[in-house]
Motif scaffolding. Structure first.
Motif, PDB file in Angstrom:
ATOM      1  N   MET A  42       4.503   4.441  -7.594  1.00  0.00           N
ATOM      2  CA  MET A  42       5.425   4.513  -6.479  1.00  0.00           C
ATOM      3  C   MET A  42       6.815   4.118  -6.941  1.00  0.00           C
ATOM      4  O   MET A  42       6.959   3.193  -7.742  1.00  0.00           O
ATOM      5  CB  MET A  42       4.968   3.572  -5.379  1.00  0.00           C
ATOM      6  CG  MET A  42       3.903   4.153  -4.496  1.00  0.00           C
ATOM      7  SD  MET A  42       3.864   3.309  -2.938  1.00  0.00           S
ATOM      8  CE  MET A  42       2.545   2.180  -3.197  1.00  0.00           C
ATOM      9  N   ALA A  43       7.799   4.740  -6.384  1.00  0.00           N
ATOM     10  CA  ALA A  43       9.173   4.541  -6.832  1.00  0.00           C
ATOM     11  C   ALA A  43       9.681   3.120  -6.613  1.00  0.00           C
ATOM     12  O   ALA A  43      10.255   2.528  -7.499  1.00  0.00           O
ATOM     13  CB  ALA A  43      10.085   5.534  -6.129  1.00  0.00           C
ATOM     14  N   ASN A  44       9.496   2.561  -5.433  1.00  0.00           N
ATOM     15  CA  ASN A  44      10.057   1.244  -5.125  1.00  0.00           C
ATOM     16  C   ASN A  44       8.997   0.154  -5.050  1.00  0.00           C
ATOM     17  O   ASN A  44       9.209  -0.867  -4.398  1.00  0.00           O
ATOM     18  CB  ASN A  44      10.846   1.293  -3.812  1.00  0.00           C
ATOM     19  CG  ASN A  44      12.132   2.067  -3.973  1.00  0.00           C
ATOM     20  OD1 ASN A  44      12.790   1.971  -4.997  1.00  0.00           O
ATOM     21  ND2 ASN A  44      12.485   2.854  -2.977  1.00  0.00           N
ATOM     22  N   ALA A  45       7.882   0.329  -5.680  1.00  0.00           N
ATOM     23  CA  ALA A  45       6.820  -0.684  -5.643  1.00  0.00           C
ATOM     24  C   ALA A  45       7.138  -1.797  -6.631  1.00  0.00           C
ATOM     25  O   ALA A  45       7.551  -1.553  -7.751  1.00  0.00           O
ATOM     26  CB  ALA A  45       5.485  -0.052  -5.985  1.00  0.00           C
ATOM     27  N   HIS A  46       6.939  -3.029  -6.171  1.00  0.00           N
ATOM     28  CA  HIS A  46       7.153  -4.175  -7.046  1.00  0.00           C
ATOM     29  C   HIS A  46       5.913  -4.409  -7.894  1.00  0.00           C
ATOM     30  O   HIS A  46       4.796  -4.120  -7.489  1.00  0.00           O
ATOM     31  CB  HIS A  46       7.451  -5.435  -6.226  1.00  0.00           C
ATOM     32  CG  HIS A  46       8.801  -5.405  -5.600  1.00  0.00           C
ATOM     33  ND1 HIS A  46       9.937  -5.716  -6.296  1.00  0.00           N
ATOM     34  CD2 HIS A  46       9.194  -5.089  -4.348  1.00  0.00           C
ATOM     35  CE1 HIS A  46      10.982  -5.603  -5.499  1.00  0.00           C
ATOM     36  NE2 HIS A  46      10.565  -5.221  -4.314  1.00  0.00           N
ATOM     37  N   ARG A  47       6.130  -4.966  -9.052  1.00  0.00           N
ATOM     38  CA  ARG A  47       5.034  -5.242  -9.981  1.00  0.00           C
ATOM     39  C   ARG A  47       4.185  -6.413  -9.493  1.00  0.00           C
ATOM     40  O   ARG A  47       2.995  -6.472  -9.749  1.00  0.00           O
ATOM     41  CB  ARG A  47       5.642  -5.559 -11.343  1.00  0.00           C
ATOM     42  CG  ARG A  47       4.665  -5.677 -12.448  1.00  0.00           C
ATOM     43  CD  ARG A  47       5.357  -5.716 -13.786  1.00  0.00           C
ATOM     44  NE  ARG A  47       6.359  -6.758 -13.855  1.00  0.00           N
ATOM     45  CZ  ARG A  47       6.455  -7.642 -14.823  1.00  0.00           C
ATOM     46  NH1 ARG A  47       5.623  -7.599 -15.834  1.00  0.00           N
ATOM     47  NH2 ARG A  47       7.401  -8.542 -14.835  1.00  0.00           N
TER      48      ARG A  47
END
Length: 68
Positions: free
Chosen positions: A1-6
């Protein structure tokens, strides 16, 4: 996903906007982000081997007590 945080997002309750904003200013002055000193403090609190409290920036306008 583009804006997913780790990492999973963790919430902290009971901190006023004024205190959170002051913490943001202080961490920027220390050339870090808010997460790093929080992680260091948690590791120290848990007595993890080698854990130390984070270095604090010099006093600044954020050092004033929050207005009630």
């Amino acid at each position: 996903m583009a804006n997913a945080h780790r990492h999973k997002l963790r919430g902290i309750r009971g901190i006023s906007d004024e205190t959170w904003d002051a913490f943001d200013e202080a961490t920027k002055a220390a050339l870090t982000d808010r997460s790093s000193p929080l992680r260091q403090t948690i590791d120290w609190y848990l007595r993890r081997p080698g854990a130390k409290l984070p270095e604090r920036p010099p006093a600044g306008q954020w050092s004033e007590a929050p207005k009630e």
